[in-house]
Structures are given as C-alpha cells and as structure tokens.
Scaffold this motif. Structure first.
Motif, PDB file in Angstrom:
ATOM      1  N   GLY A 209      23.854 -58.801  23.736  1.00 56.78           N
ATOM      2  CA  GLY A 209      22.965 -57.950  22.943  1.00 56.78           C
ATOM      3  C   GLY A 209      21.497 -58.060  23.285  1.00 56.78           C
ATOM      4  O   GLY A 209      20.723 -57.146  22.979  1.00 56.78           O
ATOM      5  N   THR A 210      21.075 -59.148  23.925  1.00 52.80           N
ATOM      6  CA  THR A 210      19.662 -59.301  24.278  1.00 52.80           C
ATOM      7  C   THR A 210      19.188 -58.169  25.171  1.00 52.80           C
ATOM      8  O   THR A 210      18.048 -57.714  25.064  1.00 52.80           O
ATOM      9  CB  THR A 210      19.433 -60.669  24.967  1.00 52.80           C
ATOM     10  OG1 THR A 210      19.647 -61.711  24.014  1.00 52.80           O
ATOM     11  CG2 THR A 210      18.014 -60.784  25.519  1.00 52.80           C
ATOM     12  N   GLY A 211      20.064 -57.683  26.046  1.00 54.21           N
ATOM     13  CA  GLY A 211      19.662 -56.638  26.986  1.00 54.21           C
ATOM     14  C   GLY A 211      19.690 -55.228  26.436  1.00 54.21           C
ATOM     15  O   GLY A 211      19.364 -54.272  27.152  1.00 54.21           O
ATOM     16  N   VAL A 212      20.059 -55.060  25.172  1.00 54.23           N
ATOM     17  CA  VAL A 212      20.144 -53.725  24.570  1.00 54.23           C
ATOM     18  C   VAL A 212      18.790 -53.343  23.990  1.00 54.23           C
ATOM     19  O   VAL A 212      18.191 -54.102  23.231  1.00 54.23           O
ATOM     20  CB  VAL A 212      21.228 -53.685  23.469  1.00 54.23           C
ATOM     21  CG1 VAL A 212      21.290 -52.307  22.826  1.00 54.23           C
ATOM     22  CG2 VAL A 212      22.588 -54.085  24.048  1.00 54.23           C
ATOM     23  N   SER A 213      18.287 -52.170  24.342  1.00 50.88           N
ATOM     24  CA  SER A 213      16.991 -51.717  23.846  1.00 50.88           C
ATOM     25  C   SER A 213      17.045 -51.431  22.358  1.00 50.88           C
ATOM     26  O   SER A 213      18.117 -51.170  21.800  1.00 50.88           O
ATOM     27  CB  SER A 213      16.540 -50.455  24.595  1.00 50.88           C
ATOM     28  OG  SER A 213      17.332 -49.342  24.209  1.00 50.88           O
ATOM     29  N   ASP A 214      15.884 -51.457  21.704  1.00 52.89           N
ATOM     30  CA  ASP A 214      15.826 -51.176  20.266  1.00 52.89           C
ATOM     31  C   ASP A 214      16.387 -49.799  19.946  1.00 52.89           C
ATOM     32  O   ASP A 214      17.092 -49.613  18.946  1.00 52.89           O
ATOM     33  CB  ASP A 214      14.383 -51.294  19.765  1.00 52.89           C
ATOM     34  CG  ASP A 214      13.891 -52.734  19.737  1.00 52.89           C
ATOM     35  OD1 ASP A 214      14.681 -53.638  20.085  1.00 52.89           O
ATOM     36  OD2 ASP A 214      12.712 -52.955  19.379  1.00 52.89           O
ATOM     37  N   ASP A 215      16.084 -48.808  20.773  1.00 53.12           N
ATOM     38  CA  ASP A 215      16.583 -47.459  20.531  1.00 53.12           C
ATOM     39  C   ASP A 215      18.105 -47.400  20.634  1.00 53.12           C
ATOM     40  O   ASP A 215      18.778 -46.729  19.838  1.00 53.12           O
ATOM     41  CB  ASP A 215      15.964 -46.472  21.525  1.00 53.12           C
ATOM     42  CG  ASP A 215      14.493 -46.205  21.244  1.00 53.12           C
ATOM     43  OD1 ASP A 215      14.052 -46.458  20.102  1.00 53.12           O
ATOM     44  OD2 ASP A 215      13.797 -45.749  22.162  1.00 53.12           O
ATOM     45  N   ASP A 216      18.660 -48.119  21.607  1.00 48.74           N
ATOM     46  CA  ASP A 216      20.108 -48.098  21.801  1.00 48.74           C
ATOM     47  C   ASP A 216      20.854 -48.863  20.709  1.00 48.74           C
ATOM     48  O   ASP A 216      22.043 -48.617  20.481  1.00 48.74           O
ATOM     49  CB  ASP A 216      20.465 -48.674  23.172  1.00 48.74           C
ATOM     50  CG  ASP A 216      20.162 -47.701  24.307  1.00 48.74           C
ATOM     51  OD1 ASP A 216      19.901 -46.520  24.015  1.00 48.74           O
ATOM     52  OD2 ASP A 216      20.181 -48.127  25.482  1.00 48.74           O
ATOM     53  N   ILE A 217      20.172 -49.795  20.050  1.00 44.04           N
ATOM     54  CA  ILE A 217      20.803 -50.525  18.942  1.00 44.04           C
ATOM     55  C   ILE A 217      21.291 -49.554  17.881  1.00 44.04           C
ATOM     56  O   ILE A 217      22.415 -49.645  17.393  1.00 44.04           O
ATOM     57  CB  ILE A 217      19.824 -51.556  18.340  1.00 44.04           C
ATOM     58  CG1 ILE A 217      19.677 -52.755  19.282  1.00 44.04           C
ATOM     59  CG2 ILE A 217      20.299 -52.026  16.958  1.00 44.04           C
ATOM     60  CD1 ILE A 217      18.617 -53.749  18.860  1.00 44.04           C
ATOM     61  N   HIS A 218      20.467 -48.597  17.517  1.00 37.55           N
ATOM     62  CA  HIS A 218      20.857 -47.612  16.505  1.00 37.55           C
ATOM     63  C   HIS A 218      22.056 -46.797  16.974  1.00 37.55           C
ATOM     64  O   HIS A 218      22.976 -46.526  16.195  1.00 37.55           O
ATOM     65  CB  HIS A 218      19.686 -46.691  16.187  1.00 37.55           C
ATOM     66  CG  HIS A 218      18.638 -47.338  15.349  1.00 37.55           C
ATOM     67  ND1 HIS A 218      17.629 -46.646  14.735  1.00 37.55           N
ATOM     68  CD2 HIS A 218      18.432 -48.632  15.011  1.00 37.55           C
ATOM     69  CE1 HIS A 218      16.847 -47.483  14.053  1.00 37.55           C
ATOM     70  NE2 HIS A 218      17.330 -48.688  14.218  1.00 37.55           N
TER      71      HIS A 218
END
Length: 281
Positions: A209-218
């Motif tokens: 999960g560290t490599g997931v962008s804030d936008d992609d989290i949603h």
C-alpha cells in the motif's frame, strides 16, 4: 476492544471504507499506531511478520496489544502477515492473535486451496480470522524478494472459486502493487480489481500500500478494498529519523530522545493514512 479481522472488515464494508493494517517492528511502534487510531476514532490492524513475531514474542505482543486497545478504547486486530509456516501460524493462534494470513500464493492453485483450508479449519475453531492471497504481489517483504517474472495478477474466476472452497475472511489480491515500493507510485490494474470485486463478496486486501497514490486510494476502496496494508512507509521514515538523531545526539543521551521523534513521525503517517481510508466519497 481486542477483536477479529472479520469483525472490523464487516463494519468497513457497511461504511464503504478500508481499515488500515500497519506493520510494526517493535513495541514502541505498536503504541504509536494505536494512538493514531484512537485520535482518528477508527479500528486498526497491527501486523507482524513471522520475523517480528518471533523477535518480540507472540505472547508479549498479544498482552501489549490487548492492553493498549483497552487503554485507548480502540478496536484492534493483531494479525500475522504473510505466514507460510504451519507451526508459526498455529503458535500465533494459540498465543492469542486474532487474525492470521496464510500465504500460499507461490503454490499451485489446488495446493493453495488445500493449505488455506487447513489454516481456516484450525483458526476458525479458535475464533481467529484468516486472510489468504491469490496471485502474486511483487517486491520485497521481510527480506523475501519476488522475482518480477513470478508476479501473477489475480484471476477473478479463480478468486470466486478460491473463496468458495476455503471459507476465508479476506482475500489479498495481486493488481500491480509491490511490497517495499516507496520511491515511486504503483500503476494499479483497475480493470482486474473491478472484475474481482464484481465476482466476489468477500472483503479484498491490498498489499504494497505504500506505493499507492492518495488519489488511487479512493478508487481501490470504492472497488472493494477493505483492508489496506502499509509497512514500508513507516519503516523508512522511522529509520531516517532514527539515523539522523543517533548521528547527532551524544552517546549518553537517553534513548527516548532518539526514539520518540521517530514515533511521532510514525503516528503522523498513520493518522494521515487512516483519514484517507475512511473519508471516501
């Protein structure tokens, strides 16, 4: 307050959010993570690798996590992550862990089912939740490197069959993320994730999960991710701050002066991540 993965993910599904699962490497980091969850008023999952569990001691971790959960009034899950060794899984269940992950992702499909079923039968009998993985997440986890050629994305049809035959409580999916990725952002295969979400009802888990962008989290949460793993970001920032302070402070300085600032950074990161996991449009 000391609860199971099944319980917190059921609530997350009702609220269309994800529960943060944060890898701890010592008891100090554990307290910082639980403090952050308390401030955010959300459940949290404390994860340990097999190595950390053996280093700190499983019974010690159970006692400390259950005590902190009660002290801070937080629902906390203690989860053994990426466990492959049956004896270590059984030890964790017997010690009082409330969740375990059997990682049979490197095995042939039928062998993964058989190994997972064995863990589910033992863990469920003790009231312990089980996560499993289908497909192969790349990168490095606790010193184990996955060759890029070995990475396999999760097949939606296989996911449905796997869940039906194993009765797991959560499924970790391979959708392009990588363990240990922190210098760049992950290119997630959203088509695969959306297809898996359409094919199964079980809560889905994202590793790396560290490599997931804030936008992609949603996006991934709206596509069924209910457990969101974060480990490398905490470890890297802890080590950076500790390295800086140990290089500056004198040898006879109290160790807490080197540790507490690193803990504050960990707590800040966890709070930020939790705020992203729960505030979904």
């Amino acid at each position: 307050m000391y609860t199971t993965l099944k319980n917190v993910l059921a609530e997350a599904s009702q609220l269309t959010m994800a529960v943060g699962a944060f890898n701890t490497h010592n008891l100090e980091m554990t307290q910082a993570i639980i403090k952050a969850a308390s401030n955010q008023k959300t459940p949290v999952i404390i994860q340990t690798s097999e190595g950390t569990a053996q280093y700190v001691g499983m019974k010690t971790l159970v006692a400390v996590v259950s005590s902190l959960a009660k002290e801070f009034g937080v629902n906390v899950v203690l989860h053994l992550d990426h466990a492959k060794n049956w004896d270590i899984i059984r030890e964790a269940v017997d010690a009082g862990y409330t969740s375990v992950m059997f990682d049979g992702s490197s095995l042939p499909f039928k062998d993964n089912i058989l190994g997972t079923k064995r863990v589910v039968e033992y863990a469920h009998a003790a009231g312990v939740s089980v996560e499993a993985e289908l497909g192969t997440v790349g990168g490095t986890e606790d010193g184990i490197v996955v060759n890029p050629d070995a990475v396999r994305l999760t097949e939606p049809e296989d996911a449905a069959e796997f869940i039906d035959k194993t009765n797991i409580d959560a499924l970790a999916v391979a959708i392009g993320t990588n363990h240990g990725q922190y210098k760049s952002k992950t290119n997630i295969n959203f088509d695969v994730l959306d297809s898996i979400h359409a094919a199964v009802e079980a809560p889905l888990v994202i590793h790396g999960g560290t490599g997931v962008s804030d936008d992609d989290i949603h996006h991934v949460i709206n596509s069924g991710i209910r457990k969101f793993n974060v480990g490398t970001e905490l470890l890297v920032n802890w080590n950076r701050k500790s390295k800086e302070l140990y290089g500056i402070n004198k040898e006879n300085t109290s160790n807490r002066n080197n540790v507490v600032p690193a803990l504050e950074i960990v707590q800040e990161i966890v709070e930020h991540k939790i705020s992203l996991f729960k505030n979904i449009d």
